[in-house]
Design an enzyme around this catalytic site. Structure first.
Site, short mmCIF file in Angstrom:
data_model
loop_
_atom_site.label_atom_id
_atom_site.label_comp_id
_atom_site.label_asym_id
_atom_site.label_seq_id
_atom_site.Cartn_x
_atom_site.Cartn_y
_atom_site.Cartn_z
N CYS A 53 0.84 -1.21 0.00
CA CYS A 53 0.00 0.00 0.00
C CYS A 53 0.87 1.25 0.00
O CYS A 53 0.56 2.24 -0.67
CB CYS A 53 -0.91 0.03 1.22
SG CYS A 53 -2.01 -1.38 1.31
N ARG A 136 -7.89 -4.48 -3.13
CA ARG A 136 -7.45 -3.31 -3.93
C ARG A 136 -8.45 -3.12 -5.08
O ARG A 136 -8.28 -3.69 -6.15
CB ARG A 136 -6.03 -3.53 -4.47
CG ARG A 136 -5.02 -3.71 -3.37
CD ARG A 136 -3.60 -3.89 -3.90
NE ARG A 136 -2.81 -4.53 -2.86
CZ ARG A 136 -2.27 -3.89 -1.82
NH1 ARG A 136 -2.43 -2.59 -1.70
NH2 ARG A 136 -1.58 -4.55 -0.91
C1 BEZ Z 1 0.58 -4.62 1.83
O1 BEZ Z 1 1.79 -4.76 1.90
O2 BEZ Z 1 0.07 -3.56 1.46
C2 BEZ Z 1 -0.29 -5.78 2.18
C3 BEZ Z 1 0.13 -7.06 1.85
C4 BEZ Z 1 -0.66 -8.15 2.19
C5 BEZ Z 1 -1.88 -7.93 2.84
C6 BEZ Z 1 -2.30 -6.65 3.14
C7 BEZ Z 1 -1.52 -5.57 2.80
#
Ligand code: BEZ
Length: 232
Positions: A53, A136
């Site tokens: 993110c 997402r």
């Molecule tokens: C992230 O790094 O944004 C992420 C990765 C796995 C699950 C949720 C967020």
């Protein structure tokens, strides 16, 4: 007895974008009415202070002027509170480096959605993936407040922001010129002329008049020079 799972109708392409009021990092918003006459990209992310993110927010924030030039407002959302959002955006600006980007300030609104009200309204919670985090999701909303495209990605996969920009330009170009865009279209490539709707037009098309080229009556293209396409 198994609990009854509440079925939430997800907005679809061609639907009016569901309205809501929300608190964001840029103050309260009345969505989508605050962005009348603009395109909007409403996107969700799983959580603040997570690496994928963070890389996405830095990329979107860096590209924000390019979206603004295309008359498009960016609006983010996650199921986190306002103070978490503020702390995360401050950390990004103060500490995080990614692909040569640093000191990146996120200036577009990030919605707090602890209650999951907006996330549920927009079908951003997909329980097979997570029941507490939004996937997402990306909603493209046009200046009339209609949903024009929806893209979903899983938690583990960062979005391709060049593709989001390409999709926006393709939809704006289709609206402006009454054409469609073929596979892998990029501004400057030939575009698709809408399929003939009558035998007369089909016959005319096969005469390959003007700048239209047809391999068959239903498959016709024409040039649309780069300088005519609004890309910035
Ligand atoms: C992230 O790094 O944004 C992420 C990765 C796995 C699950 C949720 C967020």
């Amino acid at each position: 007895m198994e609990p009854i799972e509440q079925v939430v109708a997800m907005p679809r392409i061609g639907d009016k974008a569901p309205e809501f009021k929300a608190v964001t990092t840029q103050g309260e918003i009345n969505f989508p009415n605050d962005y009348k006459d603009k395109w909007i990209i409403l996107f969700s992310h799983p959580a603040d202070f997570t690496p994928v993110c963070t890389s996405e927010f830095m990329t979107f924030a860096k590209m924000e002027p390019e979206f603004t030039a295309l008359n498009c407002q960016l609006v983010g959302l996650s199921i986190d509170g306002l103070y978490s959002h503020i702390a995360w955006l401050r950390t990004i600006q103060e500490k995080i480096e990614f692909k040569g980007m640093k000191n990146i300030e996120v200036k577009f609104p990030l919605i707090e959605d602890i209650s999951m009200e907006v996330a549920k309204k927009y079908g951003m919670i997909q329980p097979g993936e997570s029941s507490t985090k939004a996937v997402r999701a990306v909603f493209f909303i046009d200046p009339k407040g209609m949903i024009r495209a929806i893209i979903y990605y899983p938690l583990s996969m960062g979005r391709n922001f060049d593709e989001l920009k390409r999709a926006l330009i393709a939809m704006q170009t289709a609206d402006t010129f009454g054409i469609a865009t073929p596979a892998d279209w990029r501004p400057g490539d030939d575009v698709i002329v809408p399929t003939a709707g009558s035998c007369g037009v089909a016959k005319e098309r096969m005469e390959n008049k003007d700048d239209i080229t047809c391999s068959d009556w239903f498959f016709c293209t024409k040039p649309l020079p780069l300088e005519k396409v609004k890309t910035k």
